[in-house]
Design an enzyme around this catalytic site. Sequence first.
Site, PDB file in Angstrom:
ATOM      1  N   ASN A   8       1.279   9.438-113.139  1.00  0.00           N
ATOM      2  CA  ASN A   8       0.600   8.407-112.360  1.00  0.00           C
ATOM      3  C   ASN A   8      -0.407   7.652-113.225  1.00  0.00           C
ATOM      4  OD1 ASN A   8      -0.424  11.285-111.716  1.00  0.00           O
ATOM      5  ND2 ASN A   8      -2.255  10.027-111.570  1.00  0.00           N
ATOM      6  N   ASP A  51      -1.727   9.904-106.472  1.00  0.00           N
ATOM      7  CA  ASP A  51      -1.324  10.906-107.454  1.00  0.00           C
ATOM      8  C   ASP A  51       0.118  11.369-107.250  1.00  0.00           C
ATOM      9  OD1 ASP A  51      -1.644  12.570-109.664  1.00  0.00           O
ATOM     10  OD2 ASP A  51      -2.524  14.197-108.516  1.00  0.00           O
TER      11      ASP A  51
END
Length: 136
Positions: A8, A51
Amino acid sequence: MTYWGTGNPGPDWNDDHRAGDNLYTDSMVAIDVDTGKLKWYFQYTPHDTHDWDATQVPVLADLMFRGQQRKLLLHPNRNGFYYLLDRTTGEYLMAKPLRQAGLGPRGSTTRGGPIVVPNMAPSEAGIAIWPGTDGG
């Protein structure tokens, strides 16, 4: 060809200084092992604030899909969807929710990304979200 899922963008939950799709993050990338060149990429979650990296192990299979023999890449993603891509071209073929959720056009570089529920972005005050940081 090798296939890699990417992490991410950072900072994870604070997107104040990273506008746009955050290219190549939360993506599957296909790299030609002989040349090192990028063949294609598919971004699962543009501009991720939850995330939901894409580092889960993909499954490669040669199967029939809609009446046509295809080289496929199957990928369970932390954004809550199980994706089916053409591993030769990176074409998005379909996705199915691992839980009840929706898909739609999202970001400028992808389709099939998750529809983020309004008012669920991380904040200093805090907010409970599902799926959480462990994903769907």
